[in-house]
Design an enzyme around this catalytic site. Structure first.
Site, PDB file in Angstrom:
ATOM      1  N   GLY A 151       1.537  10.605   0.442  1.00 33.06           N
ATOM      2  CA  GLY A 151       3.005  10.927   0.059  1.00 33.06           C
ATOM      3  C   GLY A 151       3.605   9.766  -0.568  1.00 33.06           C
ATOM      4  O   GLY A 151       4.318   9.611  -1.308  1.00 33.06           O
ATOM      5  N   TYR A 157       0.017   0.930   0.221  1.00 32.11           N
ATOM      6  CA  TYR A 157      -1.333   1.084   0.756  1.00 32.11           C
ATOM      7  C   TYR A 157      -2.106  -0.149   0.130  1.00 32.11           C
ATOM      8  O   TYR A 157      -3.143  -0.175   0.145  1.00 32.11           O
ATOM      9  CB  TYR A 157      -1.949   2.290   0.373  1.00 32.11           C
ATOM     10  CG  TYR A 157      -1.458   3.599   0.963  1.00 32.11           C
ATOM     11  CD1 TYR A 157      -1.667   3.744   2.118  1.00 32.11           C
ATOM     12  CD2 TYR A 157      -0.360   4.279   0.145  1.00 32.11           C
ATOM     13  CE1 TYR A 157      -1.062   5.180   2.653  1.00 32.11           C
ATOM     14  CE2 TYR A 157       0.353   5.402   0.826  1.00 32.11           C
ATOM     15  CZ  TYR A 157       0.000   5.875   2.047  1.00 32.11           C
ATOM     16  OH  TYR A 157       0.640   6.769   2.586  1.00 32.11           O
ATOM     17  N   HIS A 163       1.952   0.540   5.125  1.00 31.11           N
ATOM     18  CA  HIS A 163       0.955   1.499   5.863  1.00 31.11           C
ATOM     19  C   HIS A 163      -0.334   0.836   6.207  1.00 31.11           C
ATOM     20  O   HIS A 163      -1.211   1.654   6.835  1.00 31.11           O
ATOM     21  CB  HIS A 163       0.709   2.876   4.902  1.00 31.11           C
ATOM     22  CG  HIS A 163       2.309   3.732   4.926  1.00 31.11           C
ATOM     23  ND1 HIS A 163       3.113   3.394   5.764  1.00 31.11           N
ATOM     24  CD2 HIS A 163       2.629   4.591   3.974  1.00 31.11           C
ATOM     25  CE1 HIS A 163       4.095   4.280   5.911  1.00 31.11           C
ATOM     26  NE2 HIS A 163       3.771   5.000   4.669  1.00 31.11           N
TER      27      HIS A 163
END
Length: 281
Positions: A151, A157, A163
């Site tokens: 999402g 990332y 994250h």
């Protein structure tokens, strides 16, 4: 190629469902064989239990030993045996899923828990009596590719994203399951910002996925260090002269390889981030 496509998403009308259908069609159109394990559609049981290994309930259930014995005696449950036969027939494995809470959906983890058992996926010795794994094993000669949707946007990332780097988030799957079994693991296909997709975005992602799938035979795998390459000592710890002073998951890769770019451009900076939460559809 003989492809086993394992997919884990509860909604066929989702982006994952669309990409799975498009990717499988692209492979078949080029003459490749594709066998599918759609875990939700199959009603896959993800829970390890004694019944799957014909274990006597009067005795203590030691999972690994029970699985090894059942495998040797041919008494593993039919659903597990069917998945193992699919793996044996395949020369390429595609694992497709949405990233939920920094990992694979529970049903897919349960597939690995039950199918990847001792006696089949691990616990083997080589011709010289050495334990084999991490670059050698039951998947030797096969290639593997993860297709993952998130999402959050691509920069979440990256190496410094909040994250965590995608190659590290996928390390348990790619290194600990697929490479451990001996597969050549290709850089993952990462589809970011999935919750914001338009139909045009989906079509573009499907086209890029098709290109990655058809390039599987010639794509360079992630150069993980093989267990018996000489990089590790007798305790399977990296030798002092290998990547000296470095720690972390990256030391198990021979070079600083990074995943290929996401298959769609990241959403523009400043776009609302409601879909950036690690739980994504």
């Amino acid at each position: 190629m003989n492809v086993l496509w394992i997919q884990a998403h509860p909604e066929t009308r989702s982006l994952n469902g669309f990409l799975a259908e498009a990717g499988q069609r692209a492979l078949r159109d080029e003459g490749h064989e594709v066998e599918v394990s759609d875990l939700y559609a199959m009603g896959w049981n993800p829970v390890v239990d004694a019944a799957a290994y014909a274990h006597d309930p009067a005795r203590r259930f030691q999972v690994a030993d029970a699985a090894k014995q059942a495998h040797a005696e041919g008494t593993v449950s039919a659903d597990i045996q069917a998945e193992q036969e699919k793996i044996d027939r395949a020369d390429t494995i595609v694992v497709q899923f949405p990233l939920w809470w920094f990992g694979m959906p529970a049903i897919l983890k349960g597939w690995f828990d039950r199918v990847w058992h001792q006696g089949y996926a691990y616990g083997h010795r080589g011709p010289n009596g050495e334990w084999i794994g991490y670059g050698d094993g039951f998947l030797a000669g096969k290639r593997a590719l993860a297709v993952v949707t998130t999402g959050g946007p691509a920069w979440f990332y990256g190496e410094r994203g909040i994250h965590g780097a995608i190659d590290e988030l996928l390390f348990p799957l790619q290194h600990g399951m697929l490479f451990y079994g001996g597969a050549e693991v290709l850089p993952p296909v990462l589809v970011t910002g999935a919750d914001r997709f338009t139909p045009a975005d989906g079509d573009r992602a499907a086209g890029d996925l098709r290109a990655r799938l058809l390039a599987i035979p010639v794509t360079e795998p992630v150069p993980y260090r093989a267990q018996n390459s000489g990089d590790y000592d007798e305790n399977l710890v990296l030798r002092p002269d290998v990547a000296p002073g470095s720690t972390g998951l990256g030391v198990h890769v021979r070079t600083g390889v990074r995943p290929l770019p996401p298959v769609v451009p990241p959403v523009p900076a400043g776009t609302a981030c409601a879909a950036g939460h690690p739980r994504t559809r």
